[in-house]
Write an enzyme that holds these catalytic residues in place. Sequence first.
Site, PDB file in Angstrom:
ATOM      1  N   ASP A  84      25.591  46.842  31.572  1.00 39.33           N
ATOM      2  CA  ASP A  84      26.201  46.629  32.987  1.00 39.33           C
ATOM      3  C   ASP A  84      26.551  48.023  33.558  1.00 39.33           C
ATOM      4  O   ASP A  84      27.415  48.798  33.081  1.00 39.33           O
ATOM      5  CB  ASP A  84      27.403  45.890  32.957  1.00 39.33           C
ATOM      6  CG  ASP A  84      27.653  45.198  34.126  1.00 39.33           C
ATOM      7  OD1 ASP A  84      27.628  45.902  35.379  1.00 39.33           O
ATOM      8  OD2 ASP A  84      28.424  44.221  34.284  1.00 39.33           O
TER       9      ASP A  84
ATOM     10  N   SER B 150      33.091  39.383  37.502  1.00 42.04           N
ATOM     11  CA  SER B 150      33.209  40.681  38.269  1.00 42.04           C
ATOM     12  C   SER B 150      34.358  40.875  38.735  1.00 42.04           C
ATOM     13  O   SER B 150      35.427  41.250  38.231  1.00 42.04           O
ATOM     14  CB  SER B 150      31.809  40.630  39.110  1.00 42.04           C
ATOM     15  OG  SER B 150      31.569  42.111  39.695  1.00 42.04           O
TER      16      SER B 150
ATOM     17  N   HIS C 170      24.557  43.278  34.477  1.00 44.93           N
ATOM     18  CA  HIS C 170      25.836  42.654  35.050  1.00 44.93           C
ATOM     19  C   HIS C 170      25.431  41.153  35.172  1.00 44.93           C
ATOM     20  O   HIS C 170      26.411  40.421  35.217  1.00 44.93           O
ATOM     21  CB  HIS C 170      25.599  43.290  36.694  1.00 44.93           C
ATOM     22  CG  HIS C 170      27.104  43.000  37.179  1.00 44.93           C
ATOM     23  ND1 HIS C 170      28.346  43.324  36.759  1.00 44.93           N
ATOM     24  CD2 HIS C 170      27.236  42.299  38.244  1.00 44.93           C
ATOM     25  CE1 HIS C 170      29.104  42.951  37.506  1.00 44.93           C
ATOM     26  NE2 HIS C 170      28.655  42.306  38.582  1.00 44.93           N
TER      27      HIS C 170
END
Length: 768
Positions: free
Chosen positions: A706, A620, A741
């Site tokens: 995501d 991320s 995600h």
Amino acid sequence: MTDHSAPTPADGTTPPHGSPSATGSGTTRTALPPAPVARKIPKERTHHGDTLVDDYEWLREKTDPEVLAHLTAENAYTDAVTAGQQRLRDTIFDEIKGRTQETDLSVPSRRHGWWYYSRTVEGGQHAVHCRVAAEGDGSELAHWEPPVIEPGVPLDGEQVLLDGNAEADGLPFFSLGSFAVSEDGGLLAYGVDSAGDERFTIRVKDLRTGEALPDVIEDTFYDAQFHPDGRSLYYTVVDAAWRPHELRRHVLGTPSSQDQVVARENDPGLWLGAEISANRRWLVVTSGNSEYSETRLQRLGSAEDPAGADGSVDGAFQIVIDRADRVLYDVEPVLLDGKDMFVLLHNRHAVNSAIALMDPADAGKPVAEQTWTPVVEHRTTVRLSGIASNRSHLFVAARKDTTERVQVIELAGLGTPEQRPETEPRFEEELYSASLVGAEYEAPVARLTYTSFLTPPRVYDYFPGLDGVAGTSDGPTDGSAALALALRKETPVLGGYDPSAYRAERAWATARDGVQIPVSIVRRADVEPDGNNPVIQYGYGSYEISIDPSFSVARLSLLDRGVVFVVAHVRGGGELGRPWYEDGKKLAKRHSFTDFVDVTDYLVESGWADPARIVATGGSAGGLLMGAVANLAPSRYRAIVAVVPFVDALTTILDPELPLSALEWEEWGNPITDPEVYAYMRDYSPYENIAPVAYPRIAAITSLNDTRVFYVEPAKWVARLREVGTGSEPIVLKTEMDGGHGGASGRYEKWKDTAFQYAFMLDALGVA
């Protein structure tokens, strides 16, 4: 600074791009397919007089068959390149599975006459949520000692509230969001995400009959909670930019199209959230970002106890501190001697935050006119990051010496000269994480979790006010015992795990500007800093998120192969308080990247790392870190693994219509309006700064659905890395086509994801 020499395979040769010898020891030398080549469709973008040509922005069209075909081809190429790692992946998966007690359960938590807990069963991907009736009325300490439940054996009277495995049957993805039980225990509201896009459908189940109610609410966010009256529930929804912006109230038995909008946040730079206070007297609605906030409170009531002055059930909303005052704060409503008071966790003249007491009569006034009574003064060495309460105590999340801990203050005497000093559970390890799980309002006990790099997760019940030390397995049962901390469970590790066979220690690396960077080093006990060790270095460094010590069953597969696992606690995280975060955001963001490289240099200079065998990894915002260090120091790393990586940061932040972009301005700055921010981001954003250099072996891992970091960012990054880079190492893109995600859903699928990443890294390190 001088780069280390570029790493080479153990035999000293430099293999051609994509050759089996570059991707796995023992691989049969067969020809691999060529890497996919994305078509180039130039698109110009001009900001502040700077024009960029982006050849791969067309990959953003998620429903375009050509895009899906490209991602499918990338997956096939990844499979071919890493085929020689399959046996290692299978071995690591089996190791994780073999160390995990698959049939297990959580420690029961008491609420309103029930013990709530969850089970996992062997072969089941998801948890089964259960409850059993509690004995006693909760007035005695013994009533709060959880029942002993044997894994895999249903307790007499056990009621299954929700079986995640049954709910997930036939779905490509399953994630449980909200899970709320009404005050009377009769209703369950739960949210399910079946695509991985973090949009949930809420359903309501009658726990008395087991029947589903007709109420179905689609496209909601995570949080759903019942009004104390049990006849309605609150939930939030997101806008087109995936920003929670509305709080709605649904009356059971009515169409969701008729739901009332209770609160709306129109500022695109603010995130809206809501909760019912611990004492169930207030609805707390907060709009905020990382720099300031505004909280509105509504007194809740019932027909028997109306809150409004006009006899209405619920009172009017009142602002506590207006957003115009630019204070970042949380509010915890409490009852002191029968009177409503507000406890504030705030950053006014307190960079690491302080705690104060406010009379509700002051709410809404300009902050300069409000009277606050200090409860915990500001300290430069302690970061206060959260507050919670029950009937008798205030619980404070605090960070000192990089360590997360829980401090407890009695409500009796709060804000007066009779206020008692805070207490804190004591633990023996130097590096650990302790956090509050929950404090049921009527309970005389708080539930804590504890873990470290070497200690599997533990669940403790903490009895404030009782003297004692950590480490006991027998808790108070009648109020006469003098043990403050009762161990309820330690997550078992199968296969004979011995923590004494491993070591975890804190080191300090010197940054190029002289700042001391905390470094966590985890290894097998017999591994010494002799300059020959393979290293996996992890980093994050954004949003004031700290990478705290925690145990990982999967990580044992690395340590047992002689790998030294390192966490670089770079600036931008929260390990050393708010200033550490602020020195790694906006126009100081490059500190995160240079800190990571400086930690790498420290590992080599101190002997912990073989300079030719270091792998960098992060996900991320930590994926942004990976993309930045790949450009900054490509020869330092044998390989880089970037998970759901934020590598096209400038493109994303320049488009306020994309999910979360406007909210991100408080983290990175606003490059749309500020040419200095634009130039700064333009200089570090990974995608725009790919250079004709030899990049290390790279795996970019993403998910099609995501909503936080779009798949297109790593897809574009990989395409341009292959186009511009001059190296021979393979660069692969792996896309989970049914994930979000967090990757695929289900614990076994997540273990497979971990095994893929570990095998890729171990193969690069020559530890296959």
